[in-house]
Design a protein around this motif. Structure first.
Motif, PDB file in Angstrom:
ATOM      1  N   ILE A  47       0.845  -1.204   0.000  1.00 32.81           N
ATOM      2  CA  ILE A  47       0.000   0.000   0.000  1.00 32.81           C
ATOM      3  C   ILE A  47       0.878   1.251   0.000  1.00 32.81           C
ATOM      4  N   ARG A  48       1.948   1.230   0.766  1.00 25.88           N
ATOM      5  CA  ARG A  48       2.893   2.361   0.775  1.00 25.88           C
ATOM      6  C   ARG A  48       3.462   2.576  -0.632  1.00 25.88           C
ATOM      7  N   SER A  49       3.893   1.512  -1.286  1.00 30.34           N
ATOM      8  CA  SER A  49       4.448   1.610  -2.642  1.00 30.34           C
ATOM      9  C   SER A  49       3.417   2.149  -3.629  1.00 30.34           C
ATOM     10  N   TRP A  50       2.182   1.693  -3.505  1.00 30.37           N
ATOM     11  CA  TRP A  50       1.092   2.171  -4.361  1.00 30.37           C
ATOM     12  C   TRP A  50       0.919   3.683  -4.220  1.00 30.37           C
ATOM     13  N   LYS A  51       0.889   4.174  -2.978  1.00 32.12           N
ATOM     14  CA  LYS A  51       0.706   5.611  -2.770  1.00 32.12           C
ATOM     15  C   LYS A  51       1.931   6.405  -3.207  1.00 32.12           C
ATOM     16  N   LEU A  52       3.126   5.879  -2.972  1.00 31.66           N
ATOM     17  CA  LEU A  52       4.343   6.566  -3.427  1.00 31.66           C
ATOM     18  C   LEU A  52       4.358   6.695  -4.939  1.00 31.66           C
ATOM     19  N   GLU A  53       3.975   5.634  -5.638  1.00 32.10           N
ATOM     20  CA  GLU A  53       3.926   5.663  -7.101  1.00 32.10           C
ATOM     21  C   GLU A  53       2.903   6.686  -7.591  1.00 32.10           C
ATOM     22  N   ALA A  54       1.718   6.680  -6.992  1.00 32.13           N
ATOM     23  CA  ALA A  54       0.674   7.637  -7.394  1.00 32.13           C
ATOM     24  C   ALA A  54       1.148   9.069  -7.147  1.00 32.13           C
ATOM     25  N   ALA A  55       1.786   9.297  -6.005  1.00 29.23           N
ATOM     26  CA  ALA A  55       2.258  10.648  -5.668  1.00 29.23           C
ATOM     27  C   ALA A  55       3.361  11.120  -6.613  1.00 29.23           C
ATOM     28  N   ARG A  57       3.523  10.281  -9.795  1.00 27.35           N
ATOM     29  CA  ARG A  57       2.953  10.452 -11.138  1.00 27.35           C
ATOM     30  C   ARG A  57       1.947  11.596 -11.219  1.00 27.35           C
ATOM     31  N   TYR A  58       1.196  11.818 -10.154  1.00 23.84           N
ATOM     32  CA  TYR A  58       0.079  12.745 -10.219  1.00 23.84           C
ATOM     33  C   TYR A  58       0.025  13.668  -9.002  1.00 23.84           C
ATOM     34  N   THR A  59      -0.505  14.851  -9.245  1.00 23.74           N
ATOM     35  CA  THR A  59      -0.918  15.749  -8.180  1.00 23.74           C
ATOM     36  C   THR A  59      -2.430  15.863  -8.310  1.00 23.74           C
ATOM     37  N   TYR A  60      -3.154  15.668  -7.202  1.00 22.20           N
ATOM     38  CA  TYR A  60      -4.612  15.668  -7.290  1.00 22.20           C
ATOM     39  C   TYR A  60      -5.233  16.043  -5.956  1.00 22.20           C
ATOM     40  N   THR A  61      -6.488  16.406  -6.030  1.00 23.69           N
ATOM     41  CA  THR A  61      -7.316  16.592  -4.841  1.00 23.69           C
ATOM     42  C   THR A  61      -8.542  15.707  -4.985  1.00 23.69           C
ATOM     43  N   SER A  62      -9.084  15.314  -3.862  1.00 24.97           N
ATOM     44  CA  SER A  62     -10.251  14.445  -3.845  1.00 24.97           C
ATOM     45  C   SER A  62     -11.290  15.050  -2.915  1.00 24.97           C
ATOM     46  N   GLU A  63     -12.514  15.212  -3.432  1.00 26.25           N
ATOM     47  CA  GLU A  63     -13.598  15.813  -2.664  1.00 26.25           C
ATOM     48  C   GLU A  63     -14.787  14.861  -2.591  1.00 26.25           C
ATOM     49  N   PRO A  64     -14.900  14.095  -1.502  1.00 29.36           N
ATOM     50  CA  PRO A  64     -16.047  13.185  -1.352  1.00 29.36           C
ATOM     51  C   PRO A  64     -17.364  13.967  -1.321  1.00 29.36           C
ATOM     52  N   PHE A  65     -18.375  13.446  -2.050  1.00 27.38           N
ATOM     53  CA  PHE A  65     -19.665  14.135  -2.054  1.00 27.38           C
ATOM     54  C   PHE A  65     -20.861  13.208  -1.831  1.00 27.38           C
ATOM     55  N   ALA A  66     -20.642  11.898  -1.778  1.00 28.76           N
ATOM     56  CA  ALA A  66     -21.750  10.975  -1.518  1.00 28.76           C
ATOM     57  C   ALA A  66     -21.221   9.759  -0.761  1.00 28.76           C
TER      58      ALA A  66
END
Length: 109
Positions: A47-55, A57-66
């Motif tokens: 899971i750490r590796s998954w998040k490191l890879e995503a970070a 490659r991408y910069t993003y924000t996430s806004e839960p709405f439902a």
């Protein structure tokens, strides 16, 4: 508009996701499974590796709405905006919780 009130482990995940991979890892059980982009990540190191890879490659924000509960899972829909193809996109986050932590998470369109 009413603010979305999420269960604590899920709210903590969305906060941690904007902080660091280490903060995200603390949201999961030791044997947790994350499924994202057609791949499974089992255990905290994966899971750490998954998040490191995503970070990296991408910069993003996430806004839960439902948020809904069904069949033992918690489904959150979140608007994700960033520097990736197709942005913004609404993603489904299917969580299964165990003893105050996330035991599994599947992210889909």
């Amino acid at each position: 508009m009413t603010a979305l009130i999420l269960p604590e482990p899920i709210a903590a995940y969305f906060v941690a996701d904007q902080q660091s991979p280490e903060a995200v890892v603390r949201c999961f059980t030791a044997q947790a499974v994350v499924k994202d982009e057609g791949r499974s990540h089992v255990g905290l190191d994966a899971i750490r590796s998954w998040k490191l890879e995503a970070a990296s490659r991408y910069t993003y924000t996430s806004e839960p709405f439902a948020w809904v509960q069904e069949d033992g899972r918690q489904r959150v829909t979140s608007r994700v905006t960033g520097n990736f193809p197709g942005s913004p996109v609404d993603l489904q986050y299917d969580f299964r919780l165990e003893r105050g932590l996330i035991a599994s998470l599947e992210i889909t369109l």
